[in-house]
Design an enzyme around this catalytic site. Structure first.
Site, mmCIF file in Angstrom:
data_model
loop_
_atom_site.group_PDB
_atom_site.id
_atom_site.type_symbol
_atom_site.label_atom_id
_atom_site.label_comp_id
_atom_site.label_asym_id
_atom_site.label_seq_id
_atom_site.Cartn_x
_atom_site.Cartn_y
_atom_site.Cartn_z
ATOM 1 C CG HIS A 148 63.424 4.678 -71.310
ATOM 2 N ND1 HIS A 148 64.153 5.143 -69.826
ATOM 3 C CD2 HIS A 148 62.226 5.217 -71.505
ATOM 4 C CE1 HIS A 148 62.981 6.328 -69.695
ATOM 5 N NE2 HIS A 148 62.197 6.559 -71.094
ATOM 6 C CG ASP A 195 60.203 8.332 -70.137
ATOM 7 O OD1 ASP A 195 61.115 9.153 -70.501
ATOM 8 O OD2 ASP A 195 59.310 9.842 -70.798
#
Length: 314
Positions: free
Chosen positions: A290, A108
């Site tokens: 994610h 991320d």
């Protein structure tokens, strides 16, 4: 499930004008450093499933809470969170341990930092492993203007910049609820809601999908953000345009051997031209959302270790 008491105890290390809270495994493997860089809104603890596996494979595993997170320093100035400062912290960490270079792993926002670090300090990075966020090509327009045109003023990157302090306050007030609602897996597909997604999450009574972690794991993140607040970590977003300017004159091609790991159900889009900018990349897809290394820890470890072994053999 992981027991948080098994996580190593941190050390506070002074680097680059700040103190970083750093967790380590495999100190006996000096000379084989691998640095794991967390994303937003995360913590070094997000790498809990990788540390022992990498140490067992012969690596000195170094996992900082980056500035703005955990018990690391939280400078007051927004510009103290630009890519020069964030990458400078990691370079100073290498210097602290006496390492010329290291393998860097990012997830991320941590991946964004690793991409930027590799562009700014290519001789300090020997291999790149990034999860979720592919290389972002620098376009003609600064990031926030570009994103605002495409995704509108409520898109959280834009909102963080155009309405500073608003989202920070909502998240600070609802830390547990925000993180509980955010750290989910197997979420049902749904139409986008009006409003700002992160504020909506902080206010939502009921989480969707399944919890990513058990209550004691979640408590580590909640406790960290109840102590630090969210402002420092959100300031990373407030430097996107500054970073766009800082990276204007660097060579945009990443030559290092690179592993890119995508979650097939991640909302972050894949790169269509990754090999143009990262010619030595291998791409792996995992069936997850994610939070890749937390949702699929064994598969993530297997992909990373297999690729590292191949690199060492070549």
């Amino acid at each position: 499930m992981f027991n948080p008491t098994d996580f190593p105890k941190p050390t506070l290390i002074s680097v680059n004008g700040v103190e970083l809270e750093v967790y380590e495994a495999g100190r006996q493997n000096a000379g084989e450093p691998i640095v794991l860089c967390h994303g937003w809104p995360e913590h070094a603890f997000s790498w809990r499933h990788q540390m022992a596996a990498l140490a067992a494979a012969g690596y000195h595993v170094i996992v900082p809470n980056q500035r703005g997170y955990g018990n690391s320093s939280r400078p007051a100035e927004v510009t103290d969170y630009d890519i020069e400062h964030l990458s400078g912290d990691l370079i100073a960490l290498l210097d602290h341990y006496g390492y010329e270079d290291a393998t860097f792993v990012g997830h991320d926002w941590g991946a964004m930092v690793v991409w930027g670090l590799t562009l700014l300090h290519p001789n300090r990075v020997n291999k790149v492993i990034n999860l979720s966020l592919p290389y972002q090509e620098r376009g003609e327009k600064p990031w926030i203007e570009f994103l605002e045109e495409i995704l509108g003023g409520d898109y959280y990157f834009v909102h963080f910049n155009r309405q500073p302090g608003v989202a920070d306050a909502v998240m600070d007030k609802n830390t547990f609820r925000f993180l509980r609602n955010l750290y989910r897996k197997n979420e049902p597909l749904r139409a986008p809601e009006p409003g700002m997604a992160m504020i909506n999450l902080a206010n939502a009574e009921t989480p969707l999908g399944e919890p990513l972690m058990n209550d004691s794991e979640l408590a580590v993140f909640v406790s960290a953000f109840e102590t630090s607040g969210f402002r420092g970590s959100i300031n990373w977003y407030r430097n996107l345009d500054r970073n766009w300017r800082l990276l204007a004159d660097v060579n945009p091609i990443i030559q290092q051997p690179t592993l890119m790991i995508y979650g097939d159900r991640d909302a972050i889009p894949r790169s269509e031209n990754l090999t143009e900018f990262v010619p030595n990349v291998e791409v792996v897809h995992l069936d997850c959302g994610h939070w890749i290394q937390q949702e699929k820890p064994e598969e993530t470890n297997e992909a990373i270790l297999r690729w590292l072994e191949q690199q060492d053999a070549s």
